[in-house]
Design an enzyme around this catalytic site. Structure first.
Site, PDB file in Angstrom:
ATOM      1  N   TYR A 101       0.847  -1.201   0.000  1.00  0.00           N
ATOM      2  CA  TYR A 101       0.000   0.000   0.000  1.00  0.00           C
ATOM      3  C   TYR A 101       0.879   1.246   0.000  1.00  0.00           C
ATOM      4  CZ  TYR A 101      -4.234  -2.690   1.351  1.00  0.00           C
ATOM      5  OH  TYR A 101      -5.307  -3.535   1.393  1.00  0.00           O
TER       6      TYR A 101
ATOM      7  N   PHE B  56       2.588   1.964  -3.375  1.00  0.00           N
ATOM      8  CA  PHE B  56       1.653   2.428  -4.395  1.00  0.00           C
ATOM      9  C   PHE B  56       1.171   3.858  -4.118  1.00  0.00           C
ATOM     10  CE2 PHE B  56       0.579  -2.231  -5.322  1.00  0.00           C
ATOM     11  CZ  PHE B  56       1.400  -2.246  -6.438  1.00  0.00           C
TER      12      PHE B  56
ATOM     13  N   LYS C 149      -0.853   9.013 -10.443  1.00  0.00           N
ATOM     14  CA  LYS C 149      -2.134   8.320 -10.400  1.00  0.00           C
ATOM     15  C   LYS C 149      -3.167   9.071  -9.574  1.00  0.00           C
ATOM     16  CE  LYS C 149      -2.632   4.441  -8.044  1.00  0.00           C
ATOM     17  NZ  LYS C 149      -2.644   3.013  -7.637  1.00  0.00           N
ATOM     18  N   TYR C 150      -2.816   9.454  -8.337  1.00  0.00           N
ATOM     19  CA  TYR C 150      -3.827  10.046  -7.442  1.00  0.00           C
ATOM     20  C   TYR C 150      -4.209  11.460  -7.862  1.00  0.00           C
ATOM     21  CZ  TYR C 150      -3.217   5.827  -4.803  1.00  0.00           C
ATOM     22  OH  TYR C 150      -3.189   4.512  -4.445  1.00  0.00           O
TER      23      TYR C 150
ATOM     24  N   GLU D 287     -13.682  -1.650   2.386  1.00  0.00           N
ATOM     25  CA  GLU D 287     -12.405  -2.382   2.366  1.00  0.00           C
ATOM     26  C   GLU D 287     -12.607  -3.759   2.985  1.00  0.00           C
ATOM     27  OE1 GLU D 287      -9.274  -1.805   1.022  1.00  0.00           O
ATOM     28  OE2 GLU D 287      -9.104  -3.888   1.736  1.00  0.00           O
TER      29      GLU D 287
ATOM     30  N   ASP E 116     -16.786  -7.086   1.677  1.00  0.00           N
ATOM     31  CA  ASP E 116     -16.551  -7.304   0.260  1.00  0.00           C
ATOM     32  C   ASP E 116     -17.592  -6.518  -0.529  1.00  0.00           C
ATOM     33  OD1 ASP E 116     -16.488  -8.343  -2.362  1.00  0.00           O
ATOM     34  OD2 ASP E 116     -15.703 -10.256  -1.620  1.00  0.00           O
TER      35      ASP E 116
ATOM     36  N   GLU F  42      -9.629   1.578  -7.486  1.00  0.00           N
ATOM     37  CA  GLU F  42      -8.348   1.390  -8.187  1.00  0.00           C
ATOM     38  C   GLU F  42      -8.012  -0.096  -8.171  1.00  0.00           C
ATOM     39  OE1 GLU F  42      -4.877   2.950  -6.300  1.00  0.00           O
ATOM     40  OE2 GLU F  42      -5.831   3.200  -4.351  1.00  0.00           O
TER      41      GLU F  42
ATOM     42  N   GLU G 168      -6.933  -7.986 -12.569  1.00  0.00           N
ATOM     43  CA  GLU G 168      -7.110  -8.187 -11.129  1.00  0.00           C
ATOM     44  C   GLU G 168      -8.604  -8.214 -10.779  1.00  0.00           C
ATOM     45  OE1 GLU G 168      -4.467  -5.660  -8.878  1.00  0.00           O
ATOM     46  OE2 GLU G 168      -2.714  -6.387  -9.974  1.00  0.00           O
TER      47      GLU G 168
END
Lengths: 603, 603
Positions: free
Chosen positions: B227, B230, B236-237, B306, B335, B355, B364
């Site tokens: 985490y 990334f 990206k953000y 999460e 989930d 993401e 993924e």
């Protein structure tokens, strides 16, 4: 459920072939688990077969996907001879490409005068050839409704009323009987029975396409049963006796001249190197007996040299109990390479007789074994070797089956390790009664060994060029047995050179050996198809696999390199093939068995 | 002895190439045992490289046999621009073919006014490109006697007396110093330093050509360090925040109209699916703060969804300690696929931010994860997904290195078994920072996923056709990073289309994603070279190996099929490639990973 196979439809157009391949691949994975085969219908023509070959490559050559060859009506545009020629070539290629079954739709049958189904002459030829080639392992299907209406025997004089369309819906067993009877009738033809039902054919069944590691006679001792089997060969020992007789005749000519001025009887000394249980010893004695020389003027001594202790025991007992052997044979237990004159009673050997050849000629190390003896102190410069010369032959071979069998070897435990592994498995040569296989080009000579040999190196290298063969060597069949002259005559009539790609899965090796020659008079033995010694069964061919099947597009040449390498205590082969066309390299294999890393023969 | 490599002579003529290959193969087996590389000298031209590629195939692509590329004088027949264009294409191909070192013979250097060695402009360009591409792993050699005689700095005004033939025998260190200084000077150029010495370049070192199994985020929980890494992505953000801002702006337009007639404050609900440690939660808050809407009239609610329990703990602590989070964020542990309205306080979600993309876009399982949520009871028909759309891309890739790495995976223990095995290893896709690799064709779109998606199937199939590219996609480099426009401009000047065969070792996959779009205003991210998001480092490409390298003769097309298959609890890819030319199939791979037998992603 005991279902042997599921029949799948014809391969669709090229556009969706890949989707079909994906689906069948996926099915094949499941089918393999329950031991079911998948047979894909394939028309008997070049394009359909090419499509199957491509399709099967996409399926990674999975062995449980095979061909169900459909017997289509012969093309009417060609003469029967031309169309059967083409179809026999396609059959030949299909056999290498995993042919599993042949289907006869009822509609391909003609109707004879009495209304019975019969096949066109060309179909008969094709079916006969298929049966001769793989009748022991293939399945034959009859499909479709009955379209023939034979007159029952009781009414045999009445005119048959064939092709009864009204009968089309009638089912089953009795209706198809005339077709089956007819197909069985072809199966019972003498040429088919000779190929499938002979004693040899029945004995061979267990060996068909079953890979055996080549013998390592210098490292291992042969087993008793093996000697026994080999001794039964009806051809080999006859030829040896002929050769020994010729050599004795030639040798005793000058000897007789020489002896005419002296009174002491001459003695001829033959050393049988690797005497085993003595079949060649016996042949030496017989050949000597055949000689016309006055008895007593020449005597025979046979040295039976054998390194295998249990065979030596057998030889000694033969010497004791066999009157012909008593004063003639001396058993010498030991390795021929290391014999000294004192070990053979200070004889000087006139003729060395040996049967150390392997399927590829020199692959059981005949050269390494004979040369030290022939060039050593027990022999003289004029000592003759039987065999005098042997030549190794090679040809590309197409066989999904053999390739699959070689891959299977990877799982076999080896040298304490869990498995042989794929690299080793595919870099080993195997002795095999090739069967579901098609030699794709006429075999070519690789190299020659002569005895006695005055050159030092026993290394060899051969670079062979196989140009496209319009008949795809159909007459050479599976690479074992003689060229089929009938097939050769038929396929020679193919109207245009057969093009189409093929896939080759390795090389098939064979040999010819000249046991003895005097000018044009040659006594030889051979398992190379172009000069096969009929009925000789001592040697099956040798198969050198490729890691990966090699795709050969139409009109392409195949270059093959083969090396025989030697080092200290071992001999090994390395091999490689390349596909090229008009100067462009299209595909190559890697060089197999570099440095003998995967397989070698121990000295 | 610490010798890194032994240099071998140039490959001889085609006739004896195979004998040379046999010898080098045999040497390579021994060299591998003592970890020594063998570098074969290769001239910098198409024919020499083709010969090496053929030669290396004969050697079974053994990884310790590589190229020592010789910097030859530029051909004088061509303009400098044309010759450098061709040579850059050859360099590109050589990188995929196992380029290990580059050698500068002293004689290729020119002499500057002061007698110092210098390189022609075109050589400078070539060397710079080589350094940028593989400067981190390649070795540079300087060979030959000194043929330059620079004036020492103290006498810099005197005329240099170059090319002193009498100096040829003088040895060593001081004589070669001017050459080395010059080569180092090029190494220190800003564009080279930027490629090799940036913080990112240094961090990447450990990852170059190192294969990683793709994440299985639905099956496994990410680790904390992952985490953290990334979250550092500088691109990206920012893009996500832009996209969220645009979506909020669009969404609040009509909302404001609606609110003008009522007094109750409106609330916008954003669900961050797979919130991790909260970077996107933060960006949602920031984007909301950017809005010009009057404070109080609209409020924000962020649902941080999460499933990873330890990440959820982290999120809750963020909520407690971060004032901006306090009244805005609700942590929902669970989930996303199974959330019911009651679990999210009966909110109706306006915007879903996630993401979940992998290197190949959907690999993924972003579609499998988002769809149930977007189409479920927590969302409405107008709920927006960020990202809105993503496209997978594919290109063939040439890389001996990656293929070797994939084969090495076969030895890795797996699922309790002793090793993964070769079939599985070669039928698995790997995330990898491609480096010693050359993308050979421009990447093509494979398929697209849109959210929210109203079609049921998440299966896909793509059939792509890669026509020969005269530049061999040299500007796409290793398949990671943006197309190099400088290189594109140079290779575009190649005088004739580069022909020559190549060997491809698999496929490289990438993706582009539209986070949010309003007409022409698009906020996207991409790792596909044609539209690479500069400085974004969250995704390396994905590599789909082939069982066997695929030889592509000149002027041949490569057809690629890729399937995305789904079943119950898993998703997998199958792939396959075919080489064809003028309607003739030259070579094909088998279909890889049929039925997901070797690799799949768990749902």
């Amino acid at each position: 459920m005991g279902i042997p196979a599921v029949i799948l439809p014809f391969i669709p157009s090229r556009e969706i072939l890949v989707e079909y391949a994906r689906k069948v691949s996926s099915l094949a994975v499941e089918a393999q688990k329950c031991n079911v085969q998948l047979w894909v219908r394939v028309h008997l023509n070049e394009d359909a077969l090419s499509d199957f070959v491509l399709f099967h490559r996409l399926c990674d050559g999975v062995p449980n996907v095979g061909i169900l060859l459909m017997m289509d009506p012969m093309p009417t545009m060609q003469t029967p001879a031309a169309s059967v020629a083409n179809q026999i070539i396609i059959l030949h290629k299909a056999i290498g490409a995993n042919l599993k079954a042949i289907s006869f739709p009822t509609k391909v049958f003609l109707t004879n005068k009495r209304g019975y189904p019969t096949l066109a002459k060309s179909h008969q030829l094709l079916f006969t050839e298929a049966l001769k080639r793989i009748g022991r392992t293939i399945r034959i299907l009859l499909e479709g409704v009955s379209v023939h209406n034979p007159v029952p025997p009781s009414a045999s004089n009445a005119n048959g009323n064939g092709n009864g369309a009204g009968e089309a819906n009638a089912t089953g067993a009795t209706k198809c009987l005339p077709y089956l009877q007819y197909l069985r009738h072809i199966r019972e033809r003498p040429e088919v029975k000779a190929a499938l039902d002979s004693e040899e054919a029945i004995l061979e069944r267990a060996y068909l396409d079953s890979l055996q590691r080549p013998l390592q006679p210098l490292k291992d001792h042969l087993e008793f049963s093996m000697y026994e089997t080999f001794e039964k060969d009806p051809v080999k020992y006859t030829r040896y006796q002929e050769a020994i007789f010729m050599a004795l005749s030639d040798g005793l000519g000058p000897m007789k001249d020489l002896n005419s001025t002296v009174v002491a009887p001459r003695r001829v000394v033959i050393a049988v190197v690797g005497a085993g249980r003595g079949p060649l010893v016996m042949r030496c004695i017989r050949a000597f007996q055949q000689l016309q020389s006055p008895p007593g003027s020449v005597s025979l001594k046979v040295l039976a040299v054998e390194k295998n202790p249990s065979a030596a025991v057998y030889l000694r007992s033969m010497r004791q109990h066999h009157p012909e052997w008593a004063n003639v044979v001396t058993v010498v237990e030991g390795d021929a390479r290391k014999l000294s004159p004192i070990m053979i009673e200070n004889c000087v050997v006139d003729i060395v007789v040996s049967e150390l050849l392997g399927s590829f000629g020199d692959n059981e190390l005949s050269p390494e074994c004979l040369d030290p003896f022939l060039l050593g102190p027990c022999c003289k410069p004029t000592t003759i070797s039987i065999p005098m010369q042997y030549t190794s032959f090679l040809a590309p071979i197409s066989s999904v089956r053999l390739h699959t069998e070689a891959k299977t070897q990877a799982q076999i435990p080896h040298d304490g390790a869990q498995s042989l592994g794929l690299q080793r498995a595919m870099e080993t040569s195997y002795v095999v009664r090739t069967h579901a296989a098609s030699q794709s080009h006429a075999e070519q000579p690789c190299w020659v060994f002569n005895h006695p040999l005055r050159v030092h190196t026993k290394e060899r290298a051969a670079h062979l060029e196989f140009a496209p063969d319009p008949t795809f060597a159909a007459a050479a069949g599976c690479g074992y047995g003689g060229v089929d002259l009938g097939v050769a005559a038929i396929v020679g009539q193919a109207p245009s050179p057969s093009t189409g790609p093929i896939t080759i899965h390795g090389l098939v090796g064979s040999f010819t050996a000249i046991l003895y020659a005097r000018g044009d008079a040659v006594v030889d033995i051979s398992i190379a198809p172009h000069r096969f010694s009929k009925d000789m069964f001592s040697w099956f061919p040798i198969y050198f696999p490729f890691h990966q099947p090699l795709h050969v597009p139409s009109q392409s040449n195949v270059s093959v390199s083969m090396w025989r390498k030697t080092q200290d205590d071992r001999v090994w082969y390395e091999w490689y093939a390349k596909v090229h066309r008009k100067g462009e390299v299209i595909e190559t294999t890697s060089i197999h068995n570099v440095n003998g890393r995967s397989s070698y023969v121990s000295m």
